[in-house]
Design a protein around this motif. Structure first.
Motif, PDB file in Angstrom:
ATOM      1  N   LEU A 158      18.644  25.403  46.176  1.00  0.00           N
ATOM      2  CA  LEU A 158      19.219  25.298  47.515  1.00  0.00           C
ATOM      3  C   LEU A 158      20.646  25.870  47.515  1.00  0.00           C
ATOM      4  CD1 LEU A 158      18.653  22.781  50.084  1.00  0.00           C
ATOM      5  CD2 LEU A 158      20.943  22.524  49.216  1.00  0.00           C
TER       6      LEU A 158
ATOM      7  N   ALA B  49      24.332  25.705  48.162  1.00  0.00           N
ATOM      8  CA  ALA B  49      25.247  24.578  48.346  1.00  0.00           C
ATOM      9  C   ALA B  49      25.934  24.683  49.704  1.00  0.00           C
ATOM     10  CB  ALA B  49      26.288  24.578  47.233  1.00  0.00           C
TER      11      ALA B  49
ATOM     12  N   VAL C 278      25.436  22.067  41.615  1.00  0.00           N
ATOM     13  CA  VAL C 278      26.811  21.988  42.143  1.00  0.00           C
ATOM     14  C   VAL C 278      27.401  20.577  42.136  1.00  0.00           C
ATOM     15  CG1 VAL C 278      26.825  24.098  43.518  1.00  0.00           C
ATOM     16  CG2 VAL C 278      25.922  22.001  44.518  1.00  0.00           C
ATOM     17  N   ILE C 279      26.583  19.574  42.461  1.00  0.00           N
ATOM     18  CA  ILE C 279      27.146  18.221  42.570  1.00  0.00           C
ATOM     19  C   ILE C 279      27.502  17.695  41.175  1.00  0.00           C
ATOM     20  CG2 ILE C 279      26.740  15.841  43.286  1.00  0.00           C
ATOM     21  CD1 ILE C 279      24.786  16.878  45.370  1.00  0.00           C
TER      22      ILE C 279
HETATM   23  N1  GLN Z   1      21.967  19.139  44.599  1.00  0.00           N
HETATM   24  C1  GLN Z   1      21.844  20.441  45.156  1.00  0.00           C
HETATM   25  C2  GLN Z   1      22.811  20.649  46.295  1.00  0.00           C
HETATM   26  O1  GLN Z   1      23.298  19.736  46.877  1.00  0.00           O
HETATM   27  C3  GLN Z   1      20.420  20.707  45.604  1.00  0.00           C
HETATM   28  C4  GLN Z   1      19.917  19.746  46.632  1.00  0.00           C
HETATM   29  C5  GLN Z   1      18.480  19.988  46.990  1.00  0.00           C
HETATM   30  O2  GLN Z   1      17.816  20.858  46.418  1.00  0.00           O
HETATM   31  N2  GLN Z   1      17.997  19.235  47.923  1.00  0.00           N
HETATM   32  O3  GLN Z   1      23.144  21.730  46.650  1.00  0.00           O
END
Ligand code: GLN
Length: 290
Positions: A92, A94, A127-128
């Motif tokens: 995803l 960020a 990223v987190i």
């Molecule tokens: N943890 C990642 C983000 O916040 C991906 C989150 C997800 O794939 N839902 O960007």
């Protein structure tokens, strides 16, 4: 021969005609990539003429952006919490609102007694969890990044390297939410964070074109969007330290229900926080005030 300023203007017009959001910003970022400079540097070279060697790759980027390929995929990077991360279709993209989840988690973590064990569920590009590792430094004994997508884990590992974080401190591994062995291996945790897939399945087809370039697995949260949140909260008490907390990012209109679900699982101390747009976006939950 066209100048930098003329090129920005004509590219912006091209993108606007194709309903690309933030057309000028996209255009400036793409031109800066081609010229290998910072976007702001463009403002100091408005009169510089551009040659074919620069215009050819720019046209290619412009065409793709006109087809709504996300800017971050074209640049190959995304800026998050002041750091640059690799970004492509494996994870995803960020979003800036997620930075607020990190800021609040860091604030809370710094009030706890180190060494801390941290878990990022559904880490995607990482990223987190990677930002938490970078911000917490030695306070974090271990930061565990899990995802069920092998592609996402590969991207998260590349980003760990990009940030210069060690594989001893930041562990990347496969787990479907909390079910994987790797989660158990480092449990219990002081800090658990997640930006899980939370979009109701029926809303995915109507999302902005750029968002639809995200892996569907990273978006789809089931009928009401909360399938994964429910599952995470049901297994959280087993892996959370007594004074630990879990923090989620959620979609609009979901926070109250998530706070109730947390309550139901014995996480009675909940806080709902808004994002910069005023949407109740984050829920933090713990057993009791530490
Ligand atoms: N943890 C990642 C983000 O916040 C991906 C989150 C997800 O794939 N839902 O960007």
């Amino acid at each position: 021969m066209k100048s930098v300023l003329e090129t920005i203007q004509s590219g912006t017009d091209y993108l606007e005609a194709r309903d690309v959001p933030e057309a000028r910003l996209s255009m400036e970022h793409m031109l800066a990539k081609v010229l290998e400079c910072k976007r702001m540097d463009l403002y100091l070279m408005f009169d510089r003429p551009l040659g074919e060697v620069e215009l050819t790759p720019l046209r290619d980027l412009l065409k793709k952006r006109g087809q709504r390929v996300p800017l971050q995929h074209l640049l190959g990077t995304v800026e998050f919490c002041g750091r640059e991360f690799g970004c492509d279709e494996r994870g995803l993209i960020a979003r800036s609102e997620t930075e607020e989840l990190v800021i609040e988690a860091v604030r809370r973590a710094k009030e706890m007694s180190a060494p801390l064990r941290v878990l990022d569920i559904g880490t995607g590009s990482g990223v987190i969890g990677l930002s938490l590792a970078a911000e917490l430094g030695d306070l974090a004994e271990v930061v565990v990044l899990v995802d069920k997508s092998a592609d996402a884990l590969a991207l998260a590992s590349e980003n760990r390297e990009r940030l210069g974080l060690s594989a001893e401190q930041v562990v990347v591994g496969e787990s479907d939410l909390l079910s994987g062995d790797i989660v158990a291996k480092f449990a219990p945790y002081d800090v658990i964070v997640s930006n899980p897939p939370y979009i109701p399945s029926g809303e995915i087809a109507g999302l902005q074109a750029e968002v639809q370039a995200d892996p569907v697995m990273a978006l789809d949260g089931g009928a009401d969007g909360l399938d994964l949140v429910r599952s995470i909260l049901a297994s959280t008490p087993a892996v959370l330290k007594p004074h630990g907390f879990i923090g989620f990012e959620l979609g609009a209109g979901q926070a109250n229900e998530v706070a109730e679900i947390a309550h139901h699982h014995g996480l009675a101390e909940t806080t709902i926080l808004g994002d910069m747009a005023g949407i109740d976006r984050f829920v933090f939950a713990s057993r009791s005030k530490s």
